[in-house]
Motif scaffolding. Sequence first.
Motif, PDB file in Angstrom:
ATOM      1  N   ARG A 137      34.328  42.110  32.335  1.00 40.71           N
ATOM      2  CA  ARG A 137      34.144  42.803  33.613  1.00 40.71           C
ATOM      3  C   ARG A 137      34.878  42.083  34.740  1.00 40.71           C
ATOM      4  NH1 ARG A 137      30.993  44.454  30.102  1.00 40.71           N
ATOM      5  NH2 ARG A 137      29.907  46.477  30.196  1.00 40.71           N
ATOM      6  N   GLN A 138      34.923  40.771  34.680  1.00 42.59           N
ATOM      7  CA  GLN A 138      35.662  40.027  35.697  1.00 42.59           C
ATOM      8  C   GLN A 138      37.165  40.326  35.606  1.00 42.59           C
ATOM      9  OE1 GLN A 138      34.233  36.140  34.504  1.00 42.59           O
ATOM     10  NE2 GLN A 138      32.879  35.985  36.291  1.00 42.59           N
ATOM     11  N   LEU A 139      37.699  40.324  34.394  1.00 40.31           N
ATOM     12  CA  LEU A 139      39.129  40.594  34.216  1.00 40.31           C
ATOM     13  C   LEU A 139      39.457  42.046  34.556  1.00 40.31           C
ATOM     14  CD1 LEU A 139      39.796  38.631  30.886  1.00 40.31           C
ATOM     15  CD2 LEU A 139      40.432  37.946  33.209  1.00 40.31           C
ATOM     16  N   ALA A 140      38.548  42.957  34.197  1.00 43.24           N
ATOM     17  CA  ALA A 140      38.779  44.381  34.475  1.00 43.24           C
ATOM     18  C   ALA A 140      38.773  44.675  35.973  1.00 43.24           C
ATOM     19  CB  ALA A 140      37.721  45.229  33.775  1.00 43.24           C
ATOM     20  N   SER A 141      38.127  43.815  36.760  1.00 39.38           N
ATOM     21  CA  SER A 141      38.030  44.049  38.206  1.00 39.38           C
ATOM     22  C   SER A 141      39.339  43.748  38.937  1.00 39.38           C
ATOM     23  CB  SER A 141      36.920  43.184  38.812  1.00 39.38           C
ATOM     24  OG  SER A 141      37.291  41.810  38.798  1.00 39.38           O
TER      25      SER A 141
END
Length: 422
Positions: free
Chosen positions: A238-242
Amino acid sequence: MSLQYARASLARASLDACVKCTICETQCPVVQVTDLFTGPKFVGPQAERFRAGEPVDRSLDYCSGCSICTTSCPHGVKIAEINAQARAVMKADRMPLRDRLITETILEGKLLTPLAPIANTALRMRAVRLAIELTIGVHRNAPMPTAQPKTFMSWYREHKKHRDAVLGADYVAPFGPVVYFHGCAGGYFEVATSKATVEVLEYLGFDVLVPKQGCCGLAHQSNGLFNRAESQVKKLARQLASAGKDLPEGGHLPIIASSGSCGGMLRHEAREIMGVDDPVVDDVGARVVELSEFIVEVMDAGCFPLEDLRHWDITIPYHQPCQVKSQGIGKPAIRMMETIPGVTVVESGVACCGIAGTYGLKKEKYEIAQRVGKPLFDMIKETNPRLAACETDTCRWQIRAGTDATVVHPVQIIHRALGLAD
């Protein structure tokens, strides 16, 4: 949850393809150096037929998790996956404190960075290392990372501020944005690799986005802490997707990984070993590209300034880590480095360096790891005892300790050839 998936061991669907040819046994680097491990076939597809969710052979814990058995199997049996799942079930009720502690890389980085000079001095003291071995179970001679006085993210913030001041806030990179995934070690210990990655990608014309990022959970997974690993990898995804979500192409940006093992966790291990069923993990995993693989793609597209590469008359021994081999991408790092005029790369021809993440740190497995790594150490000493290249952080620590050579990520070779090194 992932531990429930391991108990069901859905990878066993592949075990009936095992014809007991023992090719995995002949390729296993651990079997070749110790009798304590009965072999990947025996503890894997053979034992799985009798497990019914319970361990039947505790020598399974001597499997290093290198995945060479799976990659060498001619019938596609998921041997390493079966073994990893069985180990998680076996250790679920008796997880050593040591195995819980050594997997918390970010915590270690946060503790050691403010005390870097003191920490590095202390970790070179034999009395301290003996105390750690006696209390925690990490071997006194096991390779240790070098604490850095500044984290990668603190460097990156300063670098970005300076770059924006020089180029202007309205500067648009010629080839657009990419997301950078540096991994835990790249954030705290292998900071030089992360800095070189950003500088090379920017030199090539990319805007490098670096979101806040946690641990991928690989160390937890390889030690059998599946539930902890699942929560870590989901959070990281989720951090990378943000990153870049406010951009039109935000949901399609490539995610460049400089840590080969961590990239492999996102690309396939989270799903194939732990059975993580999560659309964000699937999306991020599909967008992850290993750094050397990405740079070779840039070269193939005719977008790499080959004329900028400085001649460097050198022979570089190169070792591709097991967890990069298991991704099936070939050996793009060799091609990337040999693009430099004068550079000759000699591939190690050795299956494994022995460290296998945290495996070679443990007091009961240290000597095994050293015996596994010896052919690689000897090869590097014979080829170039001063400099070697390897994509994975812990493998570099192992090779440095075993050879006294400077061991760098292949991107650092390109970084130097482009004149970007300090």
